[in-house]
Design an enzyme around this catalytic site. Structure first.
Site, short mmCIF file in Angstrom:
data_model
loop_
_atom_site.label_atom_id
_atom_site.label_comp_id
_atom_site.label_asym_id
_atom_site.label_seq_id
_atom_site.Cartn_x
_atom_site.Cartn_y
_atom_site.Cartn_z
N GLU A 167 -0.01 33.96 30.74
CA GLU A 167 -0.08 33.21 29.49
C GLU A 167 1.09 32.23 29.26
OE1 GLU A 167 -0.74 36.04 26.33
OE2 GLU A 167 -2.76 36.47 27.04
N GLU A 351 -8.05 39.25 30.27
CA GLU A 351 -7.73 40.07 29.09
C GLU A 351 -8.72 39.75 27.99
OE1 GLU A 351 -3.74 39.95 27.42
OE2 GLU A 351 -2.89 40.03 29.45
C1 FCB Z 1 -1.81 39.10 25.08
C2 FCB Z 1 -0.70 39.64 25.96
C3 FCB Z 1 -0.61 41.15 26.02
C4 FCB Z 1 -0.89 41.75 24.67
C5 FCB Z 1 -2.17 41.20 24.09
C6 FCB Z 1 -2.56 41.82 22.77
O1 FCB Z 1 -1.49 37.82 24.66
O2 FCB Z 1 -0.87 39.17 27.28
O3 FCB Z 1 0.65 41.49 26.50
O4 FCB Z 1 0.19 41.54 23.84
O5 FCB Z 1 -2.04 39.82 23.92
#
Ligand code: FCB
Length: 437
Positions: A167, A351
């Protein structure tokens, strides 16, 4: 759950993710101090001043934790390596114990039939490098290349895939413009430099790994759907600017060797000299792209300096993070990423997930609904012909949710932070049933 493994193409990978600082316990095993330790030690930055010194104590419970991933029926486990665990000062002296730990972790995955999906950097910059300006310093591409070489020389022969940086938006904008994450800066020049250097570091790491022969290299970017907060043209323009900063900038650098004009209007004068010359490094060819997606925002103009916008609450169901649940956004970004990379590359949802405080044994319906809804949007994209190859839930365990400390619970597995006992939640059992072969 509504969806199950057999609804997806053969070979589709179901995974779940964690990150080093959020679970390992950074006080153990000779890891060096990171900027998250100093950020958390500064009053006002993190809820209750909580930090990652113990976290889930995964450092000592790794085998038990991988057993939980295996029993869940996952195909892959996404984890990250801590730079400061491997190189406590960020450069120079190697902590062999740290390298040994990741070596055991990778072997532990393989022994359980879990594909190891590795991220090299998930936010805990060694404090010694933060002292030298961290992501603002143009040398960070070389520092990161050296770290990449050190860790990948040890585990690069056995990982399923690698992404250099989790990210880039969070590493740069959230941490240097909004100041919510370490190093907690609020400075536009620092932001512009961090946004550029994080991409240079990504590209340098890809170069190093190609040289070492490491296979299956990608990038993990995060996305947030930007609605105009009202019907005015001004709100629409603000949402477009937000979208350019958040969703288009990093894709533009990696796949188009350019930055969006809507971002350059605010950041160009602050970028490092000769920034255009770095695009050959930044745009090193990739093998896949990872999409991290959680939520949407409603953007309206604000009477401030650039980017002159803010967000307002929306009407959809919210999670414990106060994030709206908007699954259609995932479908949108799978398409955006597919277009941006020239429709060439496999895409993984790396994610997606939600926080809700749920005790073990209690119903966990909002979470299973969330997973179902996002799997549904993934399937929609696959049915339209997009090469989406996997879906990763964030997270396996309740863990250290950065500036919000330990109370935001994203896990499929409940963690009692007093006893460190793990207890699968109802969502864990529901997902296990859906993934059973
Ligand atoms: C993302 C992150 C992870 C966690 C989630 C909720 O942005 O990669 O570490 O904090 O959000």
């Amino acid at each position: 759950m509504k969806y199950k493994r057999s609804d997806f193409p053969e070979g589709f990978q179901f995974a779940a993710a964690t990150s080093s600082y959020q679970i390992e316990g950074h006080g153990f095993g000779g890891a060096g101090l990171t900027h998250w330790d100093s950020f958390a030690a500064t009053p006002g930055n993190v809820v209750r001043g909580e930090h990652g010194q113990t976290a889930c104590d995964h450092y000592h419970r790794m085998e038990e934790d991988l057993d939980l991933c295996q029993a869940l029926g996952l195909d892959a486990y996404r984890f990250s390596t801590s730079w400061a665990r491997v190189l406590p000062e960020g450069r120079g002296q190697v902590n062999q114990e740290g390298l040994d730990f990741y070596d055991r972790l990778v072997d532990g995955c393989l022994a359980r039939g879990l594909n190891p999906m590795c991220t090299l950097y998930h936010w805990e910059l060694p404090a010694a490098l933060a002292d030298e300006g961290g992501w603002r310093n143009a040398d960070i591409g070389n520092w990161f290349a050296d770290f990449t070489e050190t860790i990948m020389s040890r585990i690069g022969d056995r990982v399923f895939s690698v992404a250099p940086i989790n990210e880039p938006w969070c590493v740069s904008w959230l941490s240097h413009f909004e100041g919510h994450h370490a190093p907690g800066l609020r400075d536009i020049r620092a932001t512009a430099r961090a946004m550029h250097h994080v991409l240079v570091a990504h590209g340098r790491a890809i170069e190093v790994m190609r040289g070492l022969g490491v296979k299956n290299l990608g990038a993990v970017l995060n996305f947030e759907y930007a609605f105009a907060g009202d019907d005015t043209p001004e709100a629409r323009q603000s949402a477009e600017r937000y979208d350019a900063i958040y969703n288009q900038f990093f894709l533009g650098g990696i796949f188009n060797k350019s930055y969006p004009p809507l971002v350059l209007e605010g950041l160009e004068e602050h970028l490092p000299a000769n920034w255009e010359k770095d695009f050959d490094t930044i745009a090193a060819p990739l093998d896949w792209v990872g999409v991290n997606y959680y939520t949407c925002k409603r953007i309206v103009p604000a009477d401030t300096g650039w980017p002159s916008l803010t967000d307002v609450p929306g009407p959809l169901q919210k999670t414990q993070m106060d994030w709206e649940v908007y699954p259609e956004g995932l479908h949108h970004f799978l398409n955006l990423v597919h277009q941006a990379n020239g429709k060439n590359l496999p895409i993984y949802v790396t994610e997606s997930g939600m926080a809700q405080a749920v005790e073990p044994g209690a119903a966990d319906i909002q979470r299973t609904d969330y997973i179902d809804a996002h799997l549904g949007q993934t399937l929609r994209a696959i049915d339209e012909g997009l090469p989406v190859k996997g879906f990763t839930y964030w997270s396996v365990f309740d863990n250290y949710e950065w500036a919000l400390g330990y109370e935001k619970r994203f896990g499929l597995v409940h963690v009692d932070f007093d006893t460190l006992e793990r207890a699968p939640k109802a969502s864990y059992h529901a997902l296990a049933a859906a993934l059973a072969k």
